[in-house]
Write a protein that holds these residues in place. Structure first.
Motif, PDB file in Angstrom:
ATOM      1  N   PHE A 150      95.320  10.374  -9.841  1.00 30.48           N
ATOM      2  CA  PHE A 150      96.758  10.637  -9.834  1.00 30.48           C
ATOM      3  C   PHE A 150      97.062  12.130  -9.876  1.00 30.48           C
ATOM      4  O   PHE A 150      97.853  12.651  -9.087  1.00 30.48           O
ATOM      5  CB  PHE A 150      97.449   9.943 -11.011  1.00 30.48           C
ATOM      6  CG  PHE A 150      98.879  10.388 -11.177  1.00 30.48           C
ATOM      7  CD1 PHE A 150      99.851  10.009 -10.266  1.00 30.48           C
ATOM      8  CD2 PHE A 150      99.246  11.245 -12.211  1.00 30.48           C
ATOM      9  CE1 PHE A 150     101.170  10.455 -10.388  1.00 30.48           C
ATOM     10  CE2 PHE A 150     100.555  11.697 -12.346  1.00 30.48           C
ATOM     11  CZ  PHE A 150     101.522  11.292 -11.427  1.00 30.48           C
ATOM     12  N   PHE A 151      96.417  12.843 -10.791  1.00 34.47           N
ATOM     13  CA  PHE A 151      96.820  14.222 -11.063  1.00 34.47           C
ATOM     14  C   PHE A 151      96.397  15.219  -9.990  1.00 34.47           C
ATOM     15  O   PHE A 151      96.957  16.313  -9.905  1.00 34.47           O
ATOM     16  CB  PHE A 151      96.322  14.668 -12.443  1.00 34.47           C
ATOM     17  CG  PHE A 151      97.165  14.128 -13.566  1.00 34.47           C
ATOM     18  CD1 PHE A 151      98.475  14.553 -13.738  1.00 34.47           C
ATOM     19  CD2 PHE A 151      96.661  13.172 -14.436  1.00 34.47           C
ATOM     20  CE1 PHE A 151      99.272  14.060 -14.755  1.00 34.47           C
ATOM     21  CE2 PHE A 151      97.453  12.664 -15.470  1.00 34.47           C
ATOM     22  CZ  PHE A 151      98.767  13.104 -15.634  1.00 34.47           C
ATOM     23  N   ASP A 195      96.961  15.068  -6.754  1.00 35.97           N
ATOM     24  CA  ASP A 195      98.157  15.285  -5.915  1.00 35.97           C
ATOM     25  C   ASP A 195      99.329  15.801  -6.751  1.00 35.97           C
ATOM     26  O   ASP A 195     100.144  16.577  -6.260  1.00 35.97           O
ATOM     27  CB  ASP A 195      98.565  13.991  -5.213  1.00 35.97           C
ATOM     28  CG  ASP A 195      97.566  13.607  -4.127  1.00 35.97           C
ATOM     29  OD1 ASP A 195      96.840  14.508  -3.657  1.00 35.97           O
ATOM     30  OD2 ASP A 195      97.505  12.426  -3.764  1.00 35.97           O
ATOM     31  N   TYR A 196      99.399  15.347  -7.973  1.00 38.08           N
ATOM     32  CA  TYR A 196     100.513  15.740  -8.850  1.00 38.08           C
ATOM     33  C   TYR A 196     100.518  17.257  -9.046  1.00 38.08           C
ATOM     34  O   TYR A 196     101.543  17.920  -8.891  1.00 38.08           O
ATOM     35  CB  TYR A 196     100.382  15.023 -10.199  1.00 38.08           C
ATOM     36  CG  TYR A 196     101.473  15.340 -11.192  1.00 38.08           C
ATOM     37  CD1 TYR A 196     102.608  14.535 -11.283  1.00 38.08           C
ATOM     38  CD2 TYR A 196     101.381  16.433 -12.034  1.00 38.08           C
ATOM     39  CE1 TYR A 196     103.616  14.818 -12.187  1.00 38.08           C
ATOM     40  CE2 TYR A 196     102.379  16.733 -12.947  1.00 38.08           C
ATOM     41  CZ  TYR A 196     103.498  15.913 -13.021  1.00 38.08           C
ATOM     42  OH  TYR A 196     104.500  16.204 -13.918  1.00 38.08           O
ATOM     43  N   ASN A 251      98.300  19.478  -7.427  1.00 40.65           N
ATOM     44  CA  ASN A 251      97.902  20.199  -6.222  1.00 40.65           C
ATOM     45  C   ASN A 251      97.280  21.549  -6.586  1.00 40.65           C
ATOM     46  O   ASN A 251      97.474  22.556  -5.904  1.00 40.65           O
ATOM     47  CB  ASN A 251      99.104  20.376  -5.281  1.00 40.65           C
ATOM     48  CG  ASN A 251      98.649  20.588  -3.839  1.00 40.65           C
ATOM     49  OD1 ASN A 251      97.542  20.200  -3.474  1.00 40.65           O
ATOM     50  ND2 ASN A 251      99.476  21.221  -3.045  1.00 40.65           N
ATOM     51  N   GLU A 266     104.200  16.248 -17.747  1.00 37.12           N
ATOM     52  CA  GLU A 266     102.867  15.803 -17.316  1.00 37.12           C
ATOM     53  C   GLU A 266     102.334  14.706 -18.236  1.00 37.12           C
ATOM     54  O   GLU A 266     101.733  13.725 -17.773  1.00 37.12           O
ATOM     55  CB  GLU A 266     101.900  16.991 -17.315  1.00 37.12           C
ATOM     56  CG  GLU A 266     102.180  18.018 -16.225  1.00 37.12           C
ATOM     57  CD  GLU A 266     103.316  18.993 -16.569  1.00 37.12           C
ATOM     58  OE1 GLU A 266     103.656  19.813 -15.704  1.00 37.12           O
ATOM     59  OE2 GLU A 266     103.865  18.923 -17.683  1.00 37.12           O
ATOM     60  N   ALA A 305     103.941  11.491 -17.537  1.00 41.26           N
ATOM     61  CA  ALA A 305     103.469  10.964 -16.241  1.00 41.26           C
ATOM     62  C   ALA A 305     102.142  10.223 -16.383  1.00 41.26           C
ATOM     63  O   ALA A 305     101.804   9.375 -15.553  1.00 41.26           O
ATOM     64  CB  ALA A 305     103.322  12.107 -15.239  1.00 41.26           C
ATOM     65  N   TYR A 306     101.382  10.521 -17.454  1.00 45.59           N
ATOM     66  CA  TYR A 306     100.022   9.984 -17.592  1.00 45.59           C
ATOM     67  C   TYR A 306     100.037   8.455 -17.579  1.00 45.59           C
ATOM     68  O   TYR A 306      99.438   7.823 -16.693  1.00 45.59           O
ATOM     69  CB  TYR A 306      99.389  10.514 -18.883  1.00 45.59           C
ATOM     70  CG  TYR A 306      97.901  10.289 -18.992  1.00 45.59           C
ATOM     71  CD1 TYR A 306      97.006  11.314 -18.718  1.00 45.59           C
ATOM     72  CD2 TYR A 306      97.369   9.060 -19.381  1.00 45.59           C
ATOM     73  CE1 TYR A 306      95.632  11.124 -18.819  1.00 45.59           C
ATOM     74  CE2 TYR A 306      96.006   8.861 -19.494  1.00 45.59           C
ATOM     75  CZ  TYR A 306      95.146   9.894 -19.208  1.00 45.59           C
ATOM     76  OH  TYR A 306      93.794   9.699 -19.321  1.00 45.59           O
ATOM     77  N   ASN A 353     101.831   6.484 -14.652  1.00 46.47           N
ATOM     78  CA  ASN A 353     101.114   6.392 -13.375  1.00 46.47           C
ATOM     79  C   ASN A 353      99.675   5.922 -13.555  1.00 46.47           C
ATOM     80  O   ASN A 353      98.826   6.154 -12.698  1.00 46.47           O
ATOM     81  CB  ASN A 353     101.146   7.760 -12.684  1.00 46.47           C
ATOM     82  CG  ASN A 353     102.554   8.167 -12.335  1.00 46.47           C
ATOM     83  OD1 ASN A 353     103.105   7.734 -11.335  1.00 46.47           O
ATOM     84  ND2 ASN A 353     103.166   8.991 -13.178  1.00 46.47           N
TER      85      ASN A 353
END
Length: 203
Positions: free
Chosen positions: A22-23, A25-26, A28, A72, A75-76, A79
């Protein structure tokens, strides 16, 4: 002693879970991502949720510690399903073949009680275990605490000396061996079929 029982860990053995899925792309930004995963949302923090702390409580505690990373951190677990990328096909294939033999199959996993149901619903191979799975978040115990292996042994009335334990974490392998289990340590390039053959288990 003859092996009668085969016990599987799940993450890194049968399923490919990694927060980087996940991270990457998150963020980048690989450097920023690695900093976040090593210092902010580190594995020790995630393991407390695997031990039974709620995702909400774990998130709030960490947000208080690192308010600048609030977005962040939230988001963990929002996602988390993206982090569970897929099964590990070659090992799941072996599990399916073992299901046609006389070996008794069990699961022993460090996994949050809140997220494990998603895996159960989305990966049919979990049905092979017929419910004989010990989940750390439910038991409020986590590998490598020896008590969680004792839960498995006592609940299903099996003996460590007749059991093979398969895991990707060296600390868990070490503990299982000290408790009398035969063990196979899984690495990304492990040929599980070959390792089982070395133990006299044909699939």
């Amino acid at each position: 002693m003859e092996i009668k029982n085969i016990i599987f860990d799940f993450g890194g053995v049968l399923v490919d879970w990694n927060p980087r899925y996940f991270f990457k792309d998150y963020f980048n930004d690989d450097e920023k991502m690695e900093y976040f995963l090593q210092h902010i949302a580190q594995s020790e923090w995630n393991e407390e949720q695997d031990r039974g702390r709620s995702l909400a409580e774990g998130t709030e505690l960490q947000v208080k510690k690192f308010p600048e990373w609030e977005k962040e951190l939230r988001a963990y677990y929002d996602n988390w399903t993206v982090m569970l990328k897929s099964d590990i096909p070659q090992n799941v294939d072996i599990l399916r073949r073992l299901a046609t033999t006389d070996y008794h199959l069990f699961g022993l996993t460090n996994w949050s009680e809140e997220t494990f149901p998603y895996a159960l619903e989305n990966y049919d191979f979990f049905q092979i275990f017929d419910g004989k799975i010990v989940v750390s978040g439910t038991e409020k115990l986590i590998k490598p605490d020896p008590k969680i292996w004792h839960v498995l042994l006592e609940r299903y009335n099996i003996q460590a000396s007749e059991s093979l334990f398969i895991d990707d974490n060296p600390k868990n392998i070490e503990m299982a061996a000290s408790l009398g289990f035969k063990t196979i340590k899984i690495n990304p390039d492990t040929d599980l079929e070959q390792e089982l053959a070395g133990m006299g288990i044909k699939v």
